[in-house]
Scaffold this motif. Sequence first.
Motif, PDB file in Angstrom:
ATOM      1  N   GLN A   4      -8.003  -7.597   2.170  1.00 15.01           N
ATOM      2  CA  GLN A   4      -7.561  -6.897   0.980  1.00 15.01           C
ATOM      3  C   GLN A   4      -6.079  -7.161   0.758  1.00 15.01           C
ATOM      4  O   GLN A   4      -5.302  -7.233   1.701  1.00 15.01           O
ATOM      5  CB  GLN A   4      -7.769  -5.396   1.142  1.00 15.01           C
ATOM      6  CG  GLN A   4      -9.211  -4.952   1.056  1.00 15.01           C
ATOM      7  CD  GLN A   4      -9.306  -3.445   1.215  1.00 15.01           C
ATOM      8  OE1 GLN A   4      -9.389  -2.970   2.324  1.00 15.01           O
ATOM      9  NE2 GLN A   4      -9.278  -2.722   0.103  1.00 15.01           N
ATOM     10  N   THR A   5      -5.686  -7.286  -0.505  1.00 15.00           N
ATOM     11  CA  THR A   5      -4.277  -7.494  -0.809  1.00 15.00           C
ATOM     12  C   THR A   5      -3.582  -6.188  -1.160  1.00 15.00           C
ATOM     13  O   THR A   5      -2.364  -6.142  -1.223  1.00 15.00           O
ATOM     14  CB  THR A   5      -4.097  -8.489  -1.971  1.00 15.00           C
ATOM     15  OG1 THR A   5      -4.789  -7.986  -3.119  1.00 15.00           O
ATOM     16  CG2 THR A   5      -4.632  -9.864  -1.587  1.00 15.00           C
ATOM     17  N   GLU A   6      -4.372  -5.136  -1.424  1.00 15.63           N
ATOM     18  CA  GLU A   6      -3.784  -3.826  -1.684  1.00 15.63           C
ATOM     19  C   GLU A   6      -4.772  -2.724  -1.309  1.00 15.63           C
ATOM     20  O   GLU A   6      -5.985  -2.928  -1.334  1.00 15.63           O
ATOM     21  CB  GLU A   6      -3.336  -3.688  -3.140  1.00 15.63           C
ATOM     22  CG  GLU A   6      -4.394  -4.018  -4.145  1.00 15.63           C
ATOM     23  CD  GLU A   6      -3.843  -4.095  -5.568  1.00 15.63           C
ATOM     24  OE1 GLU A   6      -2.668  -4.474  -5.742  1.00 15.63           O
ATOM     25  OE2 GLU A   6      -4.605  -3.761  -6.483  1.00 15.63           O
ATOM     26  N   LYS A   7      -4.197  -1.582  -0.936  1.00 12.52           N
ATOM     27  CA  LYS A   7      -4.999  -0.426  -0.544  1.00 12.52           C
ATOM     28  C   LYS A   7      -4.317   0.835  -1.056  1.00 12.52           C
ATOM     29  O   LYS A   7      -3.096   0.877  -1.189  1.00 12.52           O
ATOM     30  CB  LYS A   7      -5.108  -0.320   0.986  1.00 12.52           C
ATOM     31  CG  LYS A   7      -5.943  -1.391   1.644  1.00 12.52           C
ATOM     32  CD  LYS A   7      -6.037  -1.118   3.126  1.00 12.52           C
ATOM     33  CE  LYS A   7      -6.972  -2.096   3.804  1.00 12.52           C
ATOM     34  NZ  LYS A   7      -7.082  -1.791   5.250  1.00 12.52           N
ATOM     35  N   TYR A   8      -5.103   1.855  -1.271  1.00 14.87           N
ATOM     36  CA  TYR A   8      -4.561   3.155  -1.655  1.00 14.87           C
ATOM     37  C   TYR A   8      -4.010   3.871  -0.430  1.00 14.87           C
ATOM     38  O   TYR A   8      -4.515   3.684   0.687  1.00 14.87           O
ATOM     39  CB  TYR A   8      -5.645   4.016  -2.314  1.00 14.87           C
ATOM     40  CG  TYR A   8      -6.109   3.460  -3.633  1.00 14.87           C
ATOM     41  CD1 TYR A   8      -5.304   3.572  -4.765  1.00 14.87           C
ATOM     42  CD2 TYR A   8      -7.326   2.806  -3.742  1.00 14.87           C
ATOM     43  CE1 TYR A   8      -5.711   3.045  -5.981  1.00 14.87           C
ATOM     44  CE2 TYR A   8      -7.744   2.278  -4.949  1.00 14.87           C
ATOM     45  CZ  TYR A   8      -6.938   2.402  -6.058  1.00 14.87           C
ATOM     46  OH  TYR A   8      -7.335   1.879  -7.268  1.00 14.87           O
ATOM     47  N   CYS A   9      -2.989   4.689  -0.636  1.00 16.43           N
ATOM     48  CA  CYS A   9      -2.429   5.489   0.463  1.00 16.43           C
ATOM     49  C   CYS A   9      -3.525   6.265   1.179  1.00 16.43           C
ATOM     50  O   CYS A   9      -3.560   6.331   2.406  1.00 16.43           O
ATOM     51  CB  CYS A   9      -1.376   6.474  -0.053  1.00 16.43           C
ATOM     52  SG  CYS A   9       0.129   5.735  -0.703  1.00 16.43           S
ATOM     53  N   LYS A  10      -4.430   6.866   0.408  1.00 16.03           N
ATOM     54  CA  LYS A  10      -5.460   7.735   0.986  1.00 16.03           C
ATOM     55  C   LYS A  10      -6.401   6.993   1.939  1.00 16.03           C
ATOM     56  O   LYS A  10      -7.048   7.618   2.771  1.00 16.03           O
ATOM     57  CB  LYS A  10      -6.256   8.436  -0.106  1.00 16.03           C
ATOM     58  CG  LYS A  10      -7.119   7.528  -0.944  1.00 16.03           C
ATOM     59  CD  LYS A  10      -7.831   8.289  -2.033  1.00 16.03           C
ATOM     60  CE  LYS A  10      -8.648   7.357  -2.913  1.00 16.03           C
ATOM     61  NZ  LYS A  10      -9.209   8.071  -4.052  1.00 16.03           N
ATOM     62  N   PRO A 133       0.204   4.095  -4.396  1.00 11.85           N
ATOM     63  CA  PRO A 133       0.235   5.557  -4.386  1.00 11.85           C
ATOM     64  C   PRO A 133      -0.509   6.114  -5.603  1.00 11.85           C
ATOM     65  O   PRO A 133      -0.522   5.487  -6.662  1.00 11.85           O
ATOM     66  CB  PRO A 133       1.730   5.869  -4.464  1.00 11.85           C
ATOM     67  CG  PRO A 133       2.313   4.706  -5.215  1.00 11.85           C
ATOM     68  CD  PRO A 133       1.469   3.512  -4.834  1.00 11.85           C
ATOM     69  N   GLN A 134      -1.120   7.303  -5.432  1.00 14.16           N
ATOM     70  CA  GLN A 134      -1.838   7.929  -6.552  1.00 14.16           C
ATOM     71  C   GLN A 134      -1.362   9.355  -6.824  1.00 14.16           C
ATOM     72  O   GLN A 134      -1.092   9.691  -7.958  1.00 14.16           O
ATOM     73  CB  GLN A 134      -3.338   7.941  -6.271  1.00 14.16           C
ATOM     74  CG  GLN A 134      -3.978   6.573  -6.298  1.00 14.16           C
ATOM     75  CD  GLN A 134      -5.438   6.643  -5.976  1.00 14.16           C
ATOM     76  OE1 GLN A 134      -5.829   7.024  -4.883  1.00 14.16           O
ATOM     77  NE2 GLN A 134      -6.271   6.279  -6.943  1.00 14.16           N
TER      78      GLN A 134
END
Length: 173
Positions: A4-10, A133-134
Amino acid sequence: MNEQTEKYCKESLVVRTSRVFPLDTNNHNTLFGGKLMSYIDDVASISAARHSRGETVTASTDSVDFLSPIRPEHSVCLESYVTWVGTSSMEVFVKIIAETLKTGERRLAATSFLTFVALDENRKPKRVPRVIPQSDEEIMLHNTAKQRAEERKNRRKHSQALAQAIGTDQPWS
């Protein structure tokens, strides 16, 4: 393997809740700071490993701010997640909440920031996914992370200079 190139903080969120027992306390009848610091490093390392999906090492404990005492009548809940990343480094935020078990009253007891580095199979730094971040908290921490990263960099330079200046000789020998 598709990385993965990006992930959510959660996706790196870790939550740990423990009771505070008398053996966990100091002469002030509060949780030993070192015990809490051990909990902090433990949950933060899991967050870093979840984000990188690999081996990680603690590069620094940037801060631990004790805001209010944690006593035997409390439980202590730690929430950690990755707030920001460099190339191979990850900033992890840990929020520590004390809860009075008889009343349910909860309060922020401490906060902490740590930095971890992701390692490949040869124990060399490896690239980690960007973090997205969300929530309001995640966005605020993400937006202020570059300043903390600069402070870390400067502190590391000072630590390296100090290490060079003091060496390993014992002044009393």
